[in-house]
Design a protein around this motif. Sequence first.
Motif, short mmCIF file in Angstrom:
data_model
loop_
_atom_site.label_atom_id
_atom_site.label_comp_id
_atom_site.label_asym_id
_atom_site.label_seq_id
_atom_site.Cartn_x
_atom_site.Cartn_y
_atom_site.Cartn_z
N LEU A 669 0.74 -1.18 0.01
CA LEU A 669 0.17 0.07 0.06
C LEU A 669 0.80 1.35 -0.08
CD1 LEU A 669 -2.69 -1.03 2.59
CD2 LEU A 669 -3.19 -0.70 0.16
N GLU A 670 1.66 1.31 0.88
CA GLU A 670 2.44 2.61 1.11
C GLU A 670 3.53 3.14 0.21
OE1 GLU A 670 3.67 2.90 5.30
OE2 GLU A 670 2.14 1.40 5.75
N PHE A 685 -3.80 11.56 4.32
CA PHE A 685 -4.05 9.78 4.49
C PHE A 685 -4.97 9.24 3.57
CE2 PHE A 685 -2.87 9.45 9.34
CZ PHE A 685 -1.57 9.20 8.88
N TYR A 688 -1.64 8.56 1.10
CA TYR A 688 -0.57 7.65 1.78
C TYR A 688 -1.46 6.50 2.37
CZ TYR A 688 3.63 5.99 3.85
OH TYR A 688 4.43 5.16 4.37
N LEU A 689 -1.27 5.23 2.27
CA LEU A 689 -2.40 4.41 2.55
C LEU A 689 -1.83 3.48 3.71
CD1 LEU A 689 -3.89 3.43 -1.02
CD2 LEU A 689 -4.26 5.43 0.49
N LEU A 690 -2.05 3.84 4.81
CA LEU A 690 -1.74 3.05 5.98
C LEU A 690 -2.95 1.55 6.00
CD1 LEU A 690 -1.35 5.37 8.91
CD2 LEU A 690 0.28 4.56 7.17
N PRO A 691 -2.44 0.71 6.30
CA PRO A 691 -3.32 -0.77 6.32
C PRO A 691 -4.43 -0.43 7.31
CG PRO A 691 -1.04 -1.48 6.49
CD PRO A 691 -1.00 0.18 6.53
N THR A 692 -5.45 -0.74 7.16
CA THR A 692 -6.62 -0.85 7.87
C THR A 692 -6.81 -2.33 8.67
OG1 THR A 692 -8.55 -1.37 7.00
CG2 THR A 692 -7.66 0.99 6.84
#
Lengths: 767, 292, 162
Positions: A669-670, A685, A688-692
């Motif tokens: 993702l990031e 956000f 910039y993709l943090l895992p959920t």
Amino acid sequence: MIGASIRRTEDRRLLTGRGKYAADFRLPGMLHAAVLRSPHAHARLGTIYPEAARGLGGVVAVITARDLAGVGRIPVRLGPRPSLIACLQLPLATDKVRYVGEPVAVVIAESRYLAEDALELIRADYEPLAPVVDCRRAVEPGAPVLHEAISGNIVDRLSTHTGDAMRALAAAPVRVRERFAVQRHTGVPLETRGLVAAYDGGTRVLTIWGVAKVPHFNRRVLADLLGHPEHLIRFVELEVGGGFGVRGEFYPEDFVIPWAAMRLGRPIQWVEDRREHLMATNHSRQQFHEIEIGVSRDGAILALADRFLADLGAYIRTHGVIVPELTAALLPGPYRIPNYSCEVLCVLTNKTPTGTYRGPGRYECTFVRERLVDLVAKALGVDPVEVRRRNFIEPDEMPYEVGGASLGQRTVYDCGDYRSAFETALAAVDYKAVRAEQAAGRRDGRYLGVGVGCVVEKAGLGPWEYARVEVDGSGHVVLYSGAAAVGQGLETTLAQICAQELGVPPEAITVIHGDSALVPFGVGAFASRGASVAGPAALEASRKIKAKILRVAASLLEAHSEDLVLEDGAVSVRGVPDRAVTFRELARAAVPGPPGMDPGLVATHFFEAPKMTYPYGTHAAVVEVDAETGQVWLRKYVIAYDVGKAINPMIVDGQLVGALAQGIGGALLEELVYDEQGQLLTTTFMDYLLPTAMEMPEATVVKILEETPTPLNPLGVKGAGEGGSSGVGAAIANAVADALAPFEASVTALPLSPDRVLALIRAGRER
Amino acid sequence: MKPPPFEYFTPASVEDALALLGEHREQAKVLAGGQSLVPLLNFRLARPRYLVDLNGIPHLDYIREEDGWLAIGAMTRQRAVERSALVRDRCPLLAEAMPQIGHVQIRNRGTIGGSLAHADPAAELPAIVAALGGRLVVRGPDGERVMAPERFFVGYLTTALEPFELLVGVRLPVRRSRTGHAFVEVSRRHGDFALVGVAAALTLDAAGACADAALALTGVGPTPVVAAAATRVLVGQRPSAEAFQEVGRRVSETLEPDSDLHASSEYRKHLAGVLTRRALTRAAERARGGEG
Amino acid sequence: MKERTIRLTVNGRPYERTVEVRKTLADFLREDLDLTGTHLGCEHGVCGACTVVVNGEAVRSCLLFAVQLEGANILTVEGLADGDNLHPIQEAFWEHHGLQCGFCTPGFLLTLYCFLKETPRPSEAEIREAISGNLCRCTGYHNIVIAARAAAEKLASAGPTP
């Protein structure tokens, strides 16, 4: 107590909203700061016009580099080298800006809202220069140069040689060559950076709240930059909302805010916002490798030769060039590689400067090495696990000298049974069953893949850590540690160690850290050193105080100390429970105490750790790839990791799974993306993709191993902070490549976004 | 990231709101759920002088059936639509898409009207209104006008709303018999704006052939894209994998989506075809199964 | 009108305050009421750290203006425990190591507070979906999911809560 999964002593205050983080701290009369940042990646900075902003109601000051004339550059903390000095960062840009987000001016106002209003009124003259954004371009002749003081953009060259890799490669019967790229991404703690600074003009004491990671070192840096005596500067850690390498290094704001507080004589708070965080706080990880491996026909590794570019961004920050250095030092991993060479170019570009991020250098080198091992397996026509089994360093070869060095130490693995951890992981992932399911799935057009990533980490970096244990006048045990908390459960872990020695419950022990007035010496929280360096310091200080407790008790109870029993905060004579004294009584009697004893129930220990530990393990990922959309689904993830000894297995497990999530971010993702003009595109956000929780594996299995306690410290602890992350890029990339084997997809870069995966499938089909 | 200064109004009626908008025109912004607008304010990417908050206006929050239409008030929270049994029964396509909009905290506050008026081409709701041929109810100083989606959505984040007009509600045709729907999307993470999303509705005749088909896509153009020409070929055909594949191919071939940092144009084009086929397949199954 | 006076109830306590109209609910809670347990992680509605309960529903307090909360009833993390007795969700987070640095924790607690009222017997998939609007950078969510399930069981066995 050691080895018990007790719940954490920190948690009650955090669960009830009573933990105070930097942004939560308040002082009367406190002002608020906001930072004006460069909108250009590369430009000459001309005049700055702060007048309009200064005229806005509620604005107290606007600070530019002119106000800071004569202030020095922020020094390197780890691995200073003379070659780096010319490229260190000044607190505020002077004649040139070199990345989007570089601090240009700071507004101090009555509220953050007003400070941001004022930022919009500051005008500055910029003369844009051509930026250089890609480090592969930055090394070419004619590329724009960032720092005129060095010729070109290569700030340093590193090299490691063991044996003769070129000759061994030339002679190797099977050779595999590939290029790999790891993308720019970083730690991104949920709490952004922040601090409060206040100056008492009477006592001349400057106090900074909200410090993290390495408070004692940073206090020294600030003292040097301000020319203010170190003993008149107090650093106080508050709650810290995640570190991951990036937080707590000395950044430009860490100078400007205290400087302004001294000038203005009023407390100032600065809290970074998320947009700033993504462009101002250290980035990490970006590397481009060209690597070749030579193996025998039965898969024994004969030689490994790597050459890579490390993109360090626009300035050298506090980590110097240690990320590429660690990459080169640990690239060989758990395998016996008689001939190894690595050449590194450390390159500057017009992007945010870089530093460490959890598993620095190891996430990168593990991806490169483990992908390459899978390519060897493909070339030999064998299962990837067989190549690994053929090459592991065996336990009886320990300690094992790899060749090469980092952080001033030769790379010598302390101990380990790599094969055992590997087989544990394969059993937990049920490797054979996954292979069978894969074969069945392919017949139905389902693309399952399994991949492994073997990790040798590095932890327990010294050179020392400080601990002091006291029993206060009310009989309470207080442990002062020179380490720092970044959310990892330091207080609980150290309390468990101390509790074990002193026979009191861990929750009854107060652990104090991060306050330079209360803890005179300290190194801090990085390199998985909490349990492995601060832990032994706490252990030894606890042992010393235990001896003093018994000595004072022996004198009060008129008994031999061998006849005394220490439990529940009291000492009694064995077999005569009525003849007892409490810690409270002992603490009071200990001043001056028995003749010949240092007065007071207090004991100090500096634990020296001249050698690092090398925790290790294996990651295994099972993925399913939707070959039409390029989406990657994580079906199962296994980490088997040997930490030597787990003080609190629940905390260790939490470290590994948390690190796994970050690793997944890096794998799928990031990415910090720049356009050709050097504009950072990922400043929210949403980009910039943090895992959920939805991106985590459907099943996660963590096997904490304690098979090889390290001989390097009395606890046997190696460290647990980073190994959950280092193998993830490798394992997922190998699993995706395995899933897409029918398409001959060549997985050589991260992150594996759907778009990129689909492109790999297409490219494979075209081949 | 603090919002810039603005003046704030809380009109008690649509008329009051229209008067304020009439007075301040382009300098005013309407605040509904705020889940798109407030981030823009916090980033200072939007800087209206006046904010007209509709949250105090009664009677804009409803879900009801009127003359064969499902009528939803502009200030109805997305979460209320998600929970509505009436929506599930009368407009299953909308019900299926709701949980894919942002996250629960967003839907608790976000409104139907706010999302439609914001007109993000990656958003789910505009595509659904477009696919179903819904109607947007707009109030202005001279009264009400009812607009078709193709006239309402005019460009990227742009609608045909005049600065002095308000979107007060939306009407969606209620489900016909032998009709199946599907909403499918691919996003980088759950809850993110879709890279591509497809809303499909398929009606079968008594003999099991396609009587009608409608498709709208998100993320592939400046507005929701209605693929009318591509679906027309389905009419009269029996649903089949080949037919849906062909529609997917045709849809894909007409699109020229932009690239961004999450996906290339080429990828989106390809994905539109795949998701079209998948959405139609699911819609056909549902039409046959009678589950909507 | 740059300022307004609002009356609202937070954690059962009535407040009347005059606030600048542009002040977000999050900043109002943190600065004007000194309830700093509500944290700001992104200020654009993605991370969920600032989640509070407004009139029974979990919302992002960074995307609301305090002036919009006239008459509202708000629950923040400070109001979750009953004196020294932690709420069962807090207990479960403690027991199952559902937090590390604690920064995101208040948002998770309040999101789950609403979710478990509406879905008292959730599946793991439902829990993951329910917390997908809250980012955590420390735990990998694993123990948060376990804690949520444990909390659901605790709440179910304790009967309906007020």
